[in-house]
Design a protein around this motif. Structure first.
Motif, short mmCIF file in Angstrom:
data_model
loop_
_atom_site.label_atom_id
_atom_site.label_comp_id
_atom_site.label_asym_id
_atom_site.label_seq_id
_atom_site.Cartn_x
_atom_site.Cartn_y
_atom_site.Cartn_z
N LYS A 268 0.82 -1.21 0.00
CA LYS A 268 0.00 0.00 0.00
C LYS A 268 0.86 1.26 0.00
O LYS A 268 0.57 2.22 -0.73
CB LYS A 268 -0.96 0.02 1.20
CG LYS A 268 -1.76 1.32 1.29
CD LYS A 268 -2.86 1.28 2.29
CE LYS A 268 -3.53 2.63 2.47
NZ LYS A 268 -3.89 3.29 1.20
N ALA A 269 1.92 1.26 0.80
CA ALA A 269 2.82 2.43 0.82
C ALA A 269 3.48 2.63 -0.53
O ALA A 269 3.61 3.77 -1.02
CB ALA A 269 3.87 2.25 1.91
N LEU A 270 3.87 1.54 -1.18
CA LEU A 270 4.45 1.64 -2.52
C LEU A 270 3.42 2.16 -3.52
O LEU A 270 3.72 3.00 -4.38
CB LEU A 270 4.97 0.28 -2.97
CG LEU A 270 5.55 0.20 -4.39
CD1 LEU A 270 6.78 1.10 -4.52
CD2 LEU A 270 5.89 -1.24 -4.75
N ALA A 271 2.18 1.68 -3.41
CA ALA A 271 1.11 2.11 -4.32
C ALA A 271 0.82 3.60 -4.16
O ALA A 271 0.59 4.31 -5.14
CB ALA A 271 -0.15 1.29 -4.09
N ASP A 272 0.80 4.09 -2.91
CA ASP A 272 0.58 5.52 -2.66
C ASP A 272 1.66 6.35 -3.33
O ASP A 272 1.37 7.38 -3.98
CB ASP A 272 0.57 5.80 -1.15
CG ASP A 272 -0.65 5.23 -0.45
OD1 ASP A 272 -1.65 4.95 -1.14
OD2 ASP A 272 -0.59 5.07 0.78
N TYR A 273 2.91 5.93 -3.19
CA TYR A 273 4.02 6.67 -3.80
C TYR A 273 3.92 6.64 -5.32
O TYR A 273 4.06 7.68 -5.99
CB TYR A 273 5.36 6.09 -3.35
CG TYR A 273 6.50 6.55 -4.22
CD1 TYR A 273 7.01 7.85 -4.10
CD2 TYR A 273 7.04 5.72 -5.20
CE1 TYR A 273 8.03 8.29 -4.92
CE2 TYR A 273 8.07 6.15 -6.02
CZ TYR A 273 8.56 7.45 -5.88
OH TYR A 273 9.56 7.89 -6.70
N LEU A 274 3.68 5.46 -5.90
CA LEU A 274 3.67 5.33 -7.35
C LEU A 274 2.54 6.14 -7.97
O LEU A 274 2.72 6.79 -9.01
CB LEU A 274 3.52 3.85 -7.74
CG LEU A 274 3.52 3.55 -9.24
CD1 LEU A 274 4.84 3.97 -9.88
CD2 LEU A 274 3.26 2.06 -9.48
N PHE A 275 1.37 6.14 -7.33
CA PHE A 275 0.25 6.91 -7.86
C PHE A 275 0.57 8.40 -7.89
O PHE A 275 0.38 9.08 -8.90
CB PHE A 275 -1.00 6.66 -7.01
CG PHE A 275 -2.21 7.41 -7.47
CD1 PHE A 275 -2.92 7.02 -8.59
CD2 PHE A 275 -2.66 8.53 -6.76
CE1 PHE A 275 -4.04 7.73 -9.02
CE2 PHE A 275 -3.77 9.23 -7.18
CZ PHE A 275 -4.46 8.83 -8.31
N ALA A 276 1.11 8.92 -6.78
CA ALA A 276 1.44 10.35 -6.71
C ALA A 276 2.58 10.71 -7.67
O ALA A 276 2.52 11.74 -8.36
CB ALA A 276 1.81 10.72 -5.28
N ALA A 277 3.61 9.86 -7.73
CA ALA A 277 4.75 10.14 -8.59
C ALA A 277 4.35 10.12 -10.07
O ALA A 277 4.79 10.97 -10.86
CB ALA A 277 5.86 9.13 -8.33
#
Length: 321
Positions: free
Chosen positions: A181-190
């Motif tokens: 989930k933390a990786l998904a949050d970062y990837l979506f914003a980036a």
């Protein structure tokens, strides 16, 4: 007829309403609440399954089911005129993060809380969240970096990555993320920052059974939603976003494109109705953004065994982009 099949620990424990080509009239009562959404979305929460009518021995041993692998299938099997067995299938796959029994009066039940992914190894209660290491180099497309990270972290799962070729790191972007989930949050914003366009929906990570899908584009195949698939009337819930219910089905996944039948769609204030012309029946193509399966096996009304979809319009009569 309504259909479910719950397999725990590789099929060592099975609850089902259909076996050997026959519906089981005495199948146990089951309740389902299974959300399916990208990991960056607030809608991605644990799934819940409740089985009624279990023996006392299973209540006393419920704790032993914690951190066992589980698969839940649902939909319909043959028996009713509009039932479509081809739409039934796997609703969720993961592991049981909590299992507990309840005994009230003469009713005994087993409650299962399901988390996506593979069960943690060893003493599960003492295992910290899995750390994901991302090594995204300057000038590298995100597809290669993300696929390498997820394949290393989840060797028992299939990883499918389909990202825009322009999603390239402007600088070295290494990172350690506590869980997917933390990786998904970062990837979506980036991704939204790198490809800064109004029509770009961002890179998303979602699980479909034993597969991790990473994509920022819709699936190419367009599926037709028939008029008799719908339960109730679709509703505009946000600008160019609808919610609609179908009889429970597993054949439509996040990122699928669907074509709605020609039908009226209920309007709401949150939909910003100036964008929508309600003077005529509407039809068009939508991209599925989230899914929620609801089930109460023995409750009689049509709304008690359904799948609700949220979808964004791509080409709809009567809308203004």
């Amino acid at each position: 007829m309504r259909y479910y099949r719950i397999e725990i620990d590789g099929g060592k424990t099975v609850f089902t309403s259909y076996a050997n080509g026959q519906n089981i009239r005495g199948a146990l009562q089951v309740e389902l609440d299974i959300p399916v959404a990208p990991f960056h979305s607030p809608g991605n929460a644990g799934a819940f399954v409740k089985v009624w009518g279990i023996p006392l021995s299973m209540i006393s041993q419920a704790h032993d089911l914690a951190f066992k692998a589980i698969k839940v299938y649902g939909g319909f099997q043959k028996g009713l005129p509009l039932a479509n067995p081809k739409q039934s299938g796997l609703l969720v796959q993961g592991y049981i993060s909590q299992a507990f029994g309840n005994w009230q009066g003469t009713d005994m039940s087993l409650d299962l809380i399901i988390s996506p992914g593979v069960p943690p190894e060893g003493n599960a209660a003492a295992v910290p969240p899995k750390n994901l290491s991302l090594n995204w180099k300057k000038g590298q497309n995100a597809s290669d970096a993300i696929k390498s990270t997820l394949q290393t972290a989840y060797p028992g799962m299939t990883v499918k990555v389909n990202l825009n070729g322009n999603l390239v790191a402007p600088e070295d972007s290494p990172g350690i993320y506590t869980g997917v989930k933390a990786l998904a949050d970062y990837l979506f914003a980036a991704s939204k920052s790198i490809i800064n366009r109004p029509d770009y929906h961002g890179a998303q990570i979602a699980m479909d059974g034993n597969t991790i899908n990473v994509t920022d584009k819709p699936n190419t195949t367009v599926k037709q939603i028939a008029f008799n698939d719908l339960i109730g009337q679709p509703t505009w819930i946000a600008p160019l976003t609808i919610a609609f219910k179908c009889a429970m089905r597993a054949d439509v996944t996040i990122g699928d494109q669907v074509t709605m039948p020609k039908t009226l769609i209920t309007n709401t204030q949150r939909a910003q109705s100036a964008l929508i012309n309600q003077t005529a029946a509407q039809q068009g193509t939508f991209i599925i953004t989230s899914i929620h399966h609801y089930g109460n096996f023995r409750q009689h009304d049509a709304y008690s065994w359904v799948t609700e979809f949220n979808a964004v319009a791509t080409n709809v009569q009567g809308t203004t982009p």
